[in-house]
Scaffold this motif. Structure first.
Motif, PDB file in Angstrom:
ATOM      1  N   GLU A 182       7.017  -3.862  26.980  1.00 17.70           N
ATOM      2  CA  GLU A 182       6.167  -3.376  26.039  1.00 17.70           C
ATOM      3  C   GLU A 182       5.840  -4.068  24.962  1.00 17.70           C
ATOM      4  O   GLU A 182       4.456  -3.981  24.121  1.00 17.70           O
ATOM      5  CB  GLU A 182       6.477  -1.886  25.534  1.00 17.70           C
ATOM      6  CG  GLU A 182       6.563  -0.885  26.799  1.00 17.70           C
ATOM      7  CD  GLU A 182       7.809  -0.622  27.306  1.00 17.70           C
ATOM      8  OE1 GLU A 182       7.902   0.382  27.929  1.00 17.70           O
ATOM      9  OE2 GLU A 182       8.717  -1.602  27.096  1.00 17.70           O
ATOM     10  N   PHE A 183       6.756  -4.883  24.428  1.00 19.40           N
ATOM     11  CA  PHE A 183       6.392  -5.869  23.210  1.00 19.40           C
ATOM     12  C   PHE A 183       6.030  -7.035  23.600  1.00 19.40           C
ATOM     13  O   PHE A 183       5.855  -8.028  22.571  1.00 19.40           O
ATOM     14  CB  PHE A 183       7.739  -5.873  22.352  1.00 19.40           C
ATOM     15  CG  PHE A 183       8.125  -4.544  21.693  1.00 19.40           C
ATOM     16  CD1 PHE A 183       7.420  -4.121  20.536  1.00 19.40           C
ATOM     17  CD2 PHE A 183       9.054  -3.753  22.560  1.00 19.40           C
ATOM     18  CE1 PHE A 183       7.860  -3.072  19.976  1.00 19.40           C
ATOM     19  CE2 PHE A 183       9.205  -2.145  21.832  1.00 19.40           C
ATOM     20  CZ  PHE A 183       8.825  -1.898  20.436  1.00 19.40           C
ATOM     21  N   ASP A 184       5.722  -7.442  24.740  1.00 17.10           N
ATOM     22  CA  ASP A 184       5.367  -8.804  24.994  1.00 17.10           C
ATOM     23  C   ASP A 184       4.110  -9.179  24.712  1.00 17.10           C
ATOM     24  O   ASP A 184       2.962  -8.008  24.603  1.00 17.10           O
ATOM     25  CB  ASP A 184       5.434  -9.093  26.772  1.00 17.10           C
ATOM     26  CG  ASP A 184       6.628  -8.965  27.488  1.00 17.10           C
ATOM     27  OD1 ASP A 184       7.628  -9.159  26.656  1.00 17.10           O
ATOM     28  OD2 ASP A 184       6.569  -9.092  28.685  1.00 17.10           O
ATOM     29  N   ARG A 267      13.815   0.462  11.223  1.00 13.71           N
ATOM     30  CA  ARG A 267      12.753   0.771  11.683  1.00 13.71           C
ATOM     31  C   ARG A 267      11.810  -0.328  11.027  1.00 13.71           C
ATOM     32  O   ARG A 267      10.886  -0.693  11.657  1.00 13.71           O
ATOM     33  CB  ARG A 267      12.370   2.165  11.506  1.00 13.71           C
ATOM     34  CG  ARG A 267      10.974   2.561  11.974  1.00 13.71           C
ATOM     35  CD  ARG A 267      10.835   4.000  11.956  1.00 13.71           C
ATOM     36  NE  ARG A 267      11.733   4.846  13.055  1.00 13.71           N
ATOM     37  CZ  ARG A 267      12.760   5.161  12.853  1.00 13.71           C
ATOM     38  NH1 ARG A 267      13.348   5.446  11.480  1.00 13.71           N
ATOM     39  NH2 ARG A 267      13.303   6.066  14.107  1.00 13.71           N
ATOM     40  N   ARG A 268      11.846  -0.390   9.577  1.00 13.23           N
ATOM     41  CA  ARG A 268      11.137  -1.337   9.114  1.00 13.23           C
ATOM     42  C   ARG A 268      11.128  -2.899   9.360  1.00 13.23           C
ATOM     43  O   ARG A 268      10.132  -3.342   9.462  1.00 13.23           O
ATOM     44  CB  ARG A 268      11.259  -1.196   7.507  1.00 13.23           C
ATOM     45  CG  ARG A 268      10.947   0.240   6.812  1.00 13.23           C
ATOM     46  CD  ARG A 268      10.858   0.132   5.528  1.00 13.23           C
ATOM     47  NE  ARG A 268      12.156   0.290   4.871  1.00 13.23           N
ATOM     48  CZ  ARG A 268      13.036   1.216   4.860  1.00 13.23           C
ATOM     49  NH1 ARG A 268      12.780   2.545   5.062  1.00 13.23           N
ATOM     50  NH2 ARG A 268      14.279   1.161   4.254  1.00 13.23           N
ATOM     51  N   LEU A 269      12.669  -3.233   9.541  1.00 11.01           N
ATOM     52  CA  LEU A 269      12.799  -4.470   9.952  1.00 11.01           C
ATOM     53  C   LEU A 269      11.894  -4.753  11.374  1.00 11.01           C
ATOM     54  O   LEU A 269      11.240  -5.852  11.414  1.00 11.01           O
ATOM     55  CB  LEU A 269      14.284  -4.761  10.312  1.00 11.01           C
ATOM     56  CG  LEU A 269      14.525  -6.085  10.961  1.00 11.01           C
ATOM     57  CD1 LEU A 269      14.150  -7.114   9.893  1.00 11.01           C
ATOM     58  CD2 LEU A 269      16.074  -6.099  11.057  1.00 11.01           C
ATOM     59  N   GLU A 275       4.916  -6.697  14.145  1.00  9.30           N
ATOM     60  CA  GLU A 275       3.756  -6.856  13.712  1.00  9.30           C
ATOM     61  C   GLU A 275       3.559  -8.703  13.801  1.00  9.30           C
ATOM     62  O   GLU A 275       2.197  -8.956  13.889  1.00  9.30           O
ATOM     63  CB  GLU A 275       3.357  -6.397  12.301  1.00  9.30           C
ATOM     64  CG  GLU A 275       3.335  -4.895  12.416  1.00  9.30           C
ATOM     65  CD  GLU A 275       3.250  -4.234  10.946  1.00  9.30           C
ATOM     66  OE1 GLU A 275       3.652  -5.104   9.930  1.00  9.30           O
ATOM     67  OE2 GLU A 275       2.708  -3.153  10.771  1.00  9.30           O
ATOM     68  N   ALA A 276       4.435  -9.219  13.126  1.00 13.66           N
ATOM     69  CA  ALA A 276       4.268 -10.706  13.076  1.00 13.66           C
ATOM     70  C   ALA A 276       4.296 -11.406  14.684  1.00 13.66           C
ATOM     71  O   ALA A 276       3.641 -12.337  14.802  1.00 13.66           O
ATOM     72  CB  ALA A 276       5.845 -11.120  12.486  1.00 13.66           C
TER      73      ALA A 276
END
Length: 310
Positions: A182-184, A267-269, A275-276
């Motif tokens: 899902e993150f690809d 979670r923030r990391l 996002e990057a």
């Protein structure tokens, strides 16, 4: 799902699609199964072996990278259905496969009886006569195809990874982190370390990642989930995150709400890194896909901190 080079990815179906993989490796009409999901996944794995056109009697080896239940819980039921298979397990994990009483008790304590029955019920012991101890450097012969077991602690002390020289690739279990599809993005795969309780060790994990990268692999197959390439970049990402996660944990050491603090910082990391990486709706996707892993990682990090502080 059939892949290339005699390797089939099997989605074990644990919890959701695309979460937990096993791999069927074929050579000369014989096969090895690497990892196998939980006991509740056993029939699905057998169905996938059948669908791949492999006779169950032709499966010579069941190799579990480590004995966490999502990797080894189905070993007992599968060994009963695969008459010629031998179980290849790390020396530290072998006793728990022969007598899974402690594994079962630990899982019930963590998950509760209702969740255990839903997701893990059906674990069975493996006869000691069918267990093969994989010391560091043990080679599993598969009809001329050599599968090399290399000790790779960090996620767990009972973890090995499997080098397949034919494809110059690793089956890395959880050593090379989590890489959910899902993150690809156009930038490639996304990876997050997994620090599951109770044996996470950052220095061991750093060394194990370097062991994997030292062979300049063409790809690495992770249990969660699938095959990744661009291994140098992903390895560097893992090294960076391990250090960041250690810093997060040390910073929260004296907080009364330590678990909440660690989980929030993780979670923030992960959101910032997603996002990057170009992941759409990164915060929501991290919560949806990684939420459970964040909680587990926070637990593992806290246990590591307590052990390191003694």
């Amino acid at each position: 799902m059939r892949e290339r080079d005699g390797i089939t990815l099997i989605d074990t179906g644990y919890l959701r699609p695309g979460l937990c993989a096993a791999y069927l490796v074929e050579a000369g009409g014989r096969a090895a199964l690497i990892d196998c999901g939980t006991a509740t996944c056993a029939q699905r794995v057998l169905d996938a072996i059948d669908a791949a056109g492999i006779d169950r009697a032709a499966v010579d080896w069941l190799m579990v990278t480590h004995v966490h239940l999502d990797h080894a819980g189905a070993a007992g039921p599968l060994m009963r259905a695969l008459p010629n298979a031998r179980l290849v397990v790390h020396p530290r994990g072998a006793p728990h496969m022969i007598d899974p009483t402690r594994l079962i008790a630990g899982a019930r304590a963590v998950y509760g009886d209702a969740m255990f029955e839903r997701d893990h019920a059906g674990m069975l012991p493996v006869p000691e006569s069918r267990v093969v101890i994989a010391e560091d450097g043990y080679v599993v012969p598969l009809a001329g195809r050599s599968l090399l077991c290399i000790d790779t602690p960090g996620h767990a002390l009972h973890h090995y990874s499997v080098w397949d020289a034919d494809t110059r690739s690793w089956f890395a279990g959880d050593t090379f982190g989590l890489s959910y599809r899902e993150f690809d993005t156009a930038a490639g795969a996304f990876v997050v370390p997994t620090t599951s309780p109770v044996q996470f060790d950052p220095e061991q994990m750093h060394r194990s990642i370097d062991i994997l990268l030292a062979r300049a692999p063409a790809s690495i197959r992770v249990a969660h989930f699938g095959e990744v390439d661009d291994c140098e970049r992903l390895g560097a990402d893992l090294h960076e995150q391990i250090d960041a996660m250690v810093t997060i944990t040390r910073d929260a050491a004296d907080a009364p709400d330590r678990h909440t603090r660690i989980a929030g910082a993780l979670r923030r990391l992960y959101t910032a890194r997603a996002e990057a990486h170009g992941v759409d709706a990164a915060a929501a996707r991290v919560d949806t896909v990684l939420g459970n892993d964040i909680d587990i990682n926070a637990q593992g990090l806290a246990i590591w901190l307590e052990r390191a502080s003694r």
